[in-house]
Design a protein around this motif. Structure first.
Motif, PDB file in Angstrom:
ATOM      1  N   THR A  48       0.833  -1.210   0.000  1.00 34.80           N
ATOM      2  CA  THR A  48       0.000   0.000   0.000  1.00 34.80           C
ATOM      3  C   THR A  48       0.862   1.252   0.000  1.00 34.80           C
ATOM      4  O   THR A  48       0.595   2.215  -0.735  1.00 34.80           O
ATOM      5  CB  THR A  48      -0.934   0.001   1.226  1.00 34.80           C
ATOM      6  N   GLN A  49       1.925   1.250   0.817  1.00 38.71           N
ATOM      7  CA  GLN A  49       2.822   2.410   0.841  1.00 38.71           C
ATOM      8  C   GLN A  49       3.516   2.585  -0.504  1.00 38.71           C
ATOM      9  O   GLN A  49       3.623   3.707  -1.021  1.00 38.71           O
ATOM     10  CB  GLN A  49       3.868   2.272   1.947  1.00 38.71           C
ATOM     11  N   LEU A  50       3.980   1.489  -1.085  1.00 39.93           N
ATOM     12  CA  LEU A  50       4.655   1.544  -2.384  1.00 39.93           C
ATOM     13  C   LEU A  50       3.738   2.155  -3.437  1.00 39.93           C
ATOM     14  O   LEU A  50       4.142   3.036  -4.208  1.00 39.93           O
ATOM     15  CB  LEU A  50       5.082   0.133  -2.792  1.00 39.93           C
ATOM     16  N   GLU A  51       2.497   1.704  -3.466  1.00 39.96           N
ATOM     17  CA  GLU A  51       1.539   2.209  -4.451  1.00 39.96           C
ATOM     18  C   GLU A  51       1.227   3.685  -4.226  1.00 39.96           C
ATOM     19  O   GLU A  51       1.022   4.437  -5.180  1.00 39.96           O
ATOM     20  CB  GLU A  51       0.261   1.375  -4.402  1.00 39.96           C
ATOM     21  N   SER A  52       1.200   4.113  -2.972  1.00 41.72           N
ATOM     22  CA  SER A  52       0.852   5.504  -2.672  1.00 41.72           C
ATOM     23  C   SER A  52       1.954   6.477  -3.074  1.00 41.72           C
ATOM     24  O   SER A  52       1.689   7.660  -3.314  1.00 41.72           O
ATOM     25  CB  SER A  52       0.555   5.660  -1.176  1.00 41.72           C
ATOM     26  N   LEU A  53       3.194   6.002  -3.162  1.00 42.49           N
ATOM     27  CA  LEU A  53       4.331   6.879  -3.433  1.00 42.49           C
ATOM     28  C   LEU A  53       4.513   7.189  -4.914  1.00 42.49           C
ATOM     29  O   LEU A  53       5.093   8.227  -5.269  1.00 42.49           O
ATOM     30  CB  LEU A  53       5.614   6.236  -2.901  1.00 42.49           C
ATOM     31  N   ALA A  54       4.045   6.326  -5.790  1.00 42.87           N
ATOM     32  CA  ALA A  54       4.402   6.408  -7.205  1.00 42.87           C
ATOM     33  C   ALA A  54       4.020   7.744  -7.839  1.00 42.87           C
ATOM     34  O   ALA A  54       4.871   8.444  -8.415  1.00 42.87           O
ATOM     35  CB  ALA A  54       3.757   5.255  -7.970  1.00 42.87           C
ATOM     36  N   GLN A  55       2.766   8.126  -7.758  1.00 43.29           N
ATOM     37  CA  GLN A  55       2.310   9.322  -8.462  1.00 43.29           C
ATOM     38  C   GLN A  55       2.856  10.623  -7.873  1.00 43.29           C
ATOM     39  O   GLN A  55       3.329  11.486  -8.623  1.00 43.29           O
ATOM     40  CB  GLN A  55       0.786   9.341  -8.527  1.00 43.29           C
ATOM     41  N   PRO A  56       2.819  10.826  -6.546  1.00 46.70           N
ATOM     42  CA  PRO A  56       3.355  12.089  -6.034  1.00 46.70           C
ATOM     43  C   PRO A  56       4.855  12.263  -6.266  1.00 46.70           C
ATOM     44  O   PRO A  56       5.316  13.378  -6.523  1.00 46.70           O
ATOM     45  CB  PRO A  56       3.015  12.060  -4.541  1.00 46.70           C
ATOM     46  N   GLY A 411       2.713  19.919 -22.837  1.00 43.23           N
ATOM     47  CA  GLY A 411       2.370  21.246 -22.356  1.00 43.23           C
ATOM     48  C   GLY A 411       1.940  21.175 -20.903  1.00 43.23           C
ATOM     49  O   GLY A 411       2.609  20.580 -20.062  1.00 43.23           O
ATOM     50  N   ASP A 412       0.796  21.766 -20.601  1.00 39.41           N
ATOM     51  CA  ASP A 412       0.279  21.760 -19.233  1.00 39.41           C
ATOM     52  C   ASP A 412      -0.522  20.502 -18.913  1.00 39.41           C
ATOM     53  O   ASP A 412      -0.965  20.319 -17.777  1.00 39.41           O
ATOM     54  CB  ASP A 412      -0.613  22.987 -19.006  1.00 39.41           C
ATOM     55  N   ARG A 413      -0.721  19.640 -19.902  1.00 40.16           N
ATOM     56  CA  ARG A 413      -1.533  18.438 -19.693  1.00 40.16           C
ATOM     57  C   ARG A 413      -0.654  17.260 -19.285  1.00 40.16           C
ATOM     58  O   ARG A 413       0.311  16.938 -19.970  1.00 40.16           O
ATOM     59  CB  ARG A 413      -2.289  18.059 -20.970  1.00 40.16           C
ATOM     60  N   ILE A 414      -0.980  16.624 -18.187  1.00 45.89           N
ATOM     61  CA  ILE A 414      -0.338  15.360 -17.827  1.00 45.89           C
ATOM     62  C   ILE A 414      -1.206  14.243 -18.387  1.00 45.89           C
ATOM     63  O   ILE A 414      -2.336  14.030 -17.951  1.00 45.89           O
ATOM     64  CB  ILE A 414      -0.164  15.232 -16.306  1.00 45.89           C
ATOM     65  N   LEU A 415      -0.676  13.547 -19.380  1.00 48.17           N
ATOM     66  CA  LEU A 415      -1.430  12.499 -20.061  1.00 48.17           C
ATOM     67  C   LEU A 415      -1.399  11.190 -19.287  1.00 48.17           C
ATOM     68  O   LEU A 415      -2.371  10.435 -19.287  1.00 48.17           O
ATOM     69  CB  LEU A 415      -0.871  12.276 -21.470  1.00 48.17           C
ATOM     70  N   THR A 416      -0.266  10.921 -18.651  1.00 48.41           N
ATOM     71  CA  THR A 416      -0.091   9.668 -17.913  1.00 48.41           C
ATOM     72  C   THR A 416       0.780   9.921 -16.694  1.00 48.41           C
ATOM     73  O   THR A 416       1.806  10.598 -16.794  1.00 48.41           O
ATOM     74  CB  THR A 416       0.592   8.593 -18.793  1.00 48.41           C
ATOM     75  N   ASN A 417       0.374   9.388 -15.565  1.00 51.94           N
ATOM     76  CA  ASN A 417       1.222   9.348 -14.368  1.00 51.94           C
ATOM     77  C   ASN A 417       0.855   8.070 -13.635  1.00 51.94           C
ATOM     78  O   ASN A 417      -0.156   8.012 -12.937  1.00 51.94           O
ATOM     79  CB  ASN A 417       1.005  10.571 -13.484  1.00 51.94           C
ATOM     80  N   GLN A 418       1.670   7.033 -13.812  1.00 55.61           N
ATOM     81  CA  GLN A 418       1.304   5.725 -13.284  1.00 55.61           C
ATOM     82  C   GLN A 418       2.530   4.919 -12.885  1.00 55.61           C
ATOM     83  O   GLN A 418       3.631   5.113 -13.407  1.00 55.61           O
ATOM     84  CB  GLN A 418       0.525   4.934 -14.342  1.00 55.61           C
ATOM     85  N   ALA A 419       2.331   4.004 -11.943  1.00 53.76           N
ATOM     86  CA  ALA A 419       3.345   3.002 -11.633  1.00 53.76           C
ATOM     87  C   ALA A 419       3.359   1.968 -12.751  1.00 53.76           C
ATOM     88  O   ALA A 419       2.349   1.742 -13.417  1.00 53.76           O
ATOM     89  CB  ALA A 419       3.046   2.343 -10.297  1.00 53.76           C
ATOM     90  N   ALA A 420       4.515   1.334 -12.943  1.00 49.48           N
ATOM     91  CA  ALA A 420       4.640   0.392 -14.065  1.00 49.48           C
ATOM     92  C   ALA A 420       5.482  -0.814 -13.678  1.00 49.48           C
ATOM     93  O   ALA A 420       6.417  -1.189 -14.371  1.00 49.48           O
ATOM     94  CB  ALA A 420       5.249   1.102 -15.273  1.00 49.48           C
ATOM     95  N   GLY A 421       5.139  -1.434 -12.555  1.00 48.95           N
ATOM     96  CA  GLY A 421       5.865  -2.633 -12.165  1.00 48.95           C
ATOM     97  C   GLY A 421       7.029  -2.329 -11.242  1.00 48.95           C
ATOM     98  O   GLY A 421       7.245  -1.190 -10.828  1.00 48.95           O
TER      99      GLY A 421
END
Length: 451
Positions: A48-56, A411-421
């Motif tokens: 859970t902690q690992l998953e919570s850290l990825a995006q920020p 530009g100002d759009r973030i299209l993807t922000n995800q964990a990937a394994g």
């Protein structure tokens, strides 16, 4: 400890080769990667902690990279002490443009601790390796566990498809017909099969891949109408699996290759600001909660700080053993409590113990800005069984977990922000370094446990 008969060891080697867990030896021969027969255990709480850290964390690095003035301010003294960092920073300032299309492929590495959950070792923004082989070791353990009648609940791990799909997204955003992906590679790369696994996935998605060294790019490359061309091929994406060591930029032609890439519109993975945002110095700076407020909201700050270790400049005053003293003095007094890190990637550069003490005692004051001091983390040890060069070994081991992240912004759009394994590297507990290519670590995967 469990004993494996000779037949099982031979079967494990065969299975590793069948699962494409391959690397070159120093003489160019083919062998299996160093690997563990026993997966690392991770609790649901740590997952859970690992998953919570990825995006920020990915968002933090992205926003830092967007602020070149901040990078210049924080890295100016490091750049003056370290020629390699100085070259990259000067090149970024020379270009001084905000790329409209950014593709970050990163890996944040952690130790599991006894009481504090995951603690970050470093954040890799360039050449985050083992995307291919980390998936293959999980496949290996699935089959090996069945053969050994184990009931492992393996944590799923499929970074290859996620990363390859991200390349497809960026190619569409770049929107140039018949463009290719350029892999920047080292000569005589031992870890070539890890790269080839991603290359195959790109080819399967209709993307042409070209491989070249910085020297070849310097000799044969050109910038035409903004595009980077190599032998007539437009490189929509330039993916760095090299260029992270100073010795790779020693020759004039290699520097020309690096400059050509920076001066073109190719989507560099990473671009120069993102590369610089991953330096040890910036990692140290971002442990300051006041500076974090420049880039993240309070909720995300609270999340990332759960994983931050203590990191210092050499000349900062810290409280140590009840007294105020320079961090450098504390490390000389108790070197086993610190790691001395230069601005280097690739493994084998950090200093520990007596080597750390001697370095600090002889280090000129003007060279101190090229280093940071980090608290030394001591993760718990557990019994493990590893395989290297066809031979089984047993010992008390520790595990380092790396989580891959993908961020795509236009530009100002973030299209993807995800964990990937994820990547797991396992080493003997008494070893300092853990890099697999550097000869210390072993590929591993994660098995879930509720305890």
């Amino acid at each position: 400890m469990k004993q494996y008969p000779e037949a099982d060891i031979s079967s494990a080697v065969d299975l590793a080769l069948a699962c494409a867990l391959l690397q070159r030896t120093q003489t160019g021969d083919l062998t299996h990667c160093p690997l563990m027969l026993s997966p690392a255990i991770i609790t649901n709480l740590l997952i859970t902690q690992l998953e919570s850290l990825a995006q920020p964390l990915a968002l933090l690095i992205h926003r830092v990279a967007n602020d070149l003035d901040f990078l210049v301010e924080q890295l100016q003294f490091t750049a003056a002490s370290d020629e390699y960092t100085g070259f990259l920073l000067s090149l970024a300032q020379e270009q001084r443009r905000q790329d409209s299309l950014r593709f970050s492929l990163t890996r944040s590495d952690y130790f599991m601790t006894q009481t504090d959950g995951l603690r970050q070792v470093e954040f890799n923004t360039i050449a985050a390796s083992y995307i291919g082989l980390s998936e293959k070791i999980t496949e290996f353990h699935k089959i090996w566990g069945n053969l050994q009648k184990e009931t492992w609940d393996l944590l799923p791990n499929q970074p290859i498809a996620a990363v390859a799909d991200a390349f497809v997204t960026v190619m569409k955003e770049y929107n140039v017909l018949n463009a290719c992906v350029l892999f920047v590679v080292q000569a005589n790369e031992r870890n070539v099969f890890d790269q080839r696994l991603l290359e195959i996935a790109l080819i399967e998605r209709g993307i042409k891949v070209v491989r070249a060294s910085l020297e070849a790019i310097g000799e044969q490359g050109e910038v035409r109408q903004g595009h980077l061309l190599l032998n007539g091929e437009i490189a929509a994406i330039t993916y760095f699996r090299a260029g992270y060591r100073p010795d790779e930029l020693e020759s004039k032609i290699a520097r020309q290759g690096r400059q050509l890439i920076a001066r073109s519109t190719t989507v560099s993975v990473p671009d120069l600001p993102t590369h610089l945002a991953g330096t040890k110095k910036i990692q140290q700076v971002l442990t300051n909660p006041q500076l974090l407020k420049l880039f993240l909201d309070e909720e995300d700050i609270a999340i990332v700080r759960t994983a931050f270790a203590q990191i210092y400049t050499l000349d900062v005053q810290i409280k140590f053993e009840g007294k105020m003293m320079l961090a450098k003095e504390a490390a000389i007094l108790q070197p086993e409590q610190f790691v001395l890190k230069p601005q280097r990637e690739g493994g084998g550069f950090n200093l520990y113990g007596e080597d750390l003490r001697q370095c600090l005692q002889n280090l000129p004051a003007e060279a101190g800005n090229a280093y940071i001091l980090m608290e030394r983390l001591y993760p718990p040890v557990s019994p493990g069984w590893g395989l290297r060069d066809g031979k089984l070994w047993q010992g008390q081991v520790v595990h380092e977990i790396g989580q891959y992240g993908i961020l795509i912004a236009h530009g100002d759009r973030i299209l993807t922000n995800q964990a990937a394994g994820y990547l797991v590297r396992t080493k003997l507990g008494e070893m300092n370094e853990g890099g697999i290519s550097a000869g210390y670590g072993h590929l591993n995967s994660l098995v879930k446990s509720n305890t």
